[in-house]
Design an enzyme around this catalytic site. Structure first.
Site, PDB file in Angstrom:
ATOM      1  CB  CYS A 114       3.832  -0.157  10.246  1.00  0.00           C
ATOM      2  SG  CYS A 114       2.575   0.703   9.287  1.00  0.00           S
ATOM      3  CG  HIS A 255       7.255   2.092  10.239  1.00  0.00           C
ATOM      4  ND1 HIS A 255       7.084   1.944   8.880  1.00  0.00           N
ATOM      5  CD2 HIS A 255       6.091   2.604  10.712  1.00  0.00           C
ATOM      6  CE1 HIS A 255       5.860   2.355   8.557  1.00  0.00           C
ATOM      7  NE2 HIS A 255       5.254   2.759   9.653  1.00  0.00           N
ATOM      8  CG  ASN A 285       3.599   4.647   6.903  1.00  0.00           C
ATOM      9  OD1 ASN A 285       3.968   3.529   6.585  1.00  0.00           O
ATOM     10  ND2 ASN A 285       2.959   4.882   8.044  1.00  0.00           N
TER      11      ASN A 285
END
Length: 330
Positions: A114, A255, A285
């Site tokens: 990520c 993020h 996500n």
């Protein structure tokens, strides 16, 4: 020789057609829309069907980014694909290079989960600053639905698929104002997509392992704790390096992991809610894709304007985390 500056000149994004809302997940696991929404802020996510490859999504996002930067694919010198879920374990960047017709570009994958997009941005910057390459395409793309255990309710509600891209170019004035990257492998076990071996005796006394991958496993509590502590710290450090104070930031672009993390980080930095970019309600996500998808959406909505100062931060498996502060446009 004067220092070469960097500009982030174009953005693009692409997500799969299929949208799955929280309600639909109640057919798979014991959960509810209210439970997911209050704990994560996620209401739906896009999931790639078997015909939708990472390369195709990434190529779509890339073509948009190239067009919005006002260059052509033939102008690209370098393509960096930040991904943890390539179509090919040898890498997918070259496939994208062929797909978009970037004939002179060198292409490679970069894996930092990520944090991949931020790590990729800093990597691209070094090539530009050293004068080696002028035009770089940076892609963040992941199809995490391939690696989710759809029976594990602590993880299956979180993830979505997508791709985002930016074009970074050599520029007179330097728009990348600062960055900080960090890793801590001692906490690696909190978030994994691990190799799953089955032992095989090849010939007498020679054993090898053949296998596939375990689904994603995560200790949510620890990852939350890590993000809320480390992300404000790394942004603070980068602000100091860039000689800026927090009030000069126009947008906080984190993020898109969990709305509670976004809120907690903004609160710790004293950044008002209206400066926080959030679209995870619609996409979940998307790992390395989350920052560029959110960036592209905000640019296209006219929220992010040329010269706006953006503090971006990625964090995730590794564990890895980092921040980059940049001004949008030339």
């Amino acid at each position: 020789m004067h220092n070469i500056g960097i500009a982030i000149t174009g953005s693009g994004s692409a997500v799969p057609e299929t949208s799955v809302d929280n309600e639909a997940l109640t057919a798979l696991v014991e959960t509810s829309d209210e439970w997911i929404a209050t704990r994560t802020g996620i209401r739906q996510r896009r999931l790639a069907n078997p015909a939708e490859s990472l390369s195709v999504l990434a190529a779509r996002a890339s073509s948009q980014a190239i067009a919005s930067a006002g260059i052509s694919a033939a102008d690209l010198d370098l393509i960096i694909l930040a991904t943890s879920t390539p179509d090919d374990l040898f890498g997918s960047a070259c496939q994208i290079q062929a797909e978009i017709g970037a004939t002179k570009a060198v292409a490679f994958d970069l894996t930092a989960a990520c944090s991949g997009f931020i790590f990729g941005m800093v990597t691209a910057a070094q090539y530009i600053r050293s004068g080696v390459y002028q035009n770089v395409l940076l892609i963040g793309a992941d199809i995490l639905s391939r690696w989710v255990d759809w029976q594990d309710r602590s993880t299956c509600v979180l993830f979505g698929d997508g791709a985002g891209a930016v074009v970074m170019q050599a520029n007179e004035s330097d728009r990348l104002l600062g960055f900080t990257l960090k890793s801590d492998g001692s906490q690696n076990h909190f978030l994994n997509l691990a190799y799953q071996a089955s032992c095989q005796e090849l010939i007498p006394n020679v054993n090898i392992s053949q296998g596939k991958y375990h689904p994603i496993t995560m200790n949510g509590k620890e990852v939350y704790r890590f993000a809320v502590q480390k992300v404000p710290e790394v942004i603070d450090k980068t602000l100091f390096q860039a000689n800026l104070n927090v009030d000069q930031i126009d947008w906080l672009l984190l993020h898109q992991a969990n709305q509670r993390i976004l809120d907690a980080v903004a609160q710790r930095l004293n950044i008002p809610k209206e400066k926080v970019i959030s679209n995870l309600a619609n996409y979940g996500n998307t790992s390395a894709a989350s920052i560029p998808i959110a960036l592209d959406e905000a640019v296209r909505q006219g929220k992010i304007k040329p010269n706006d100062i953006i503090a971006a931060s990625g964090f995730g498996a590794g564990l890895t985390w980092g921040a980059a502060i940049f001004q949008w446009g030339r």
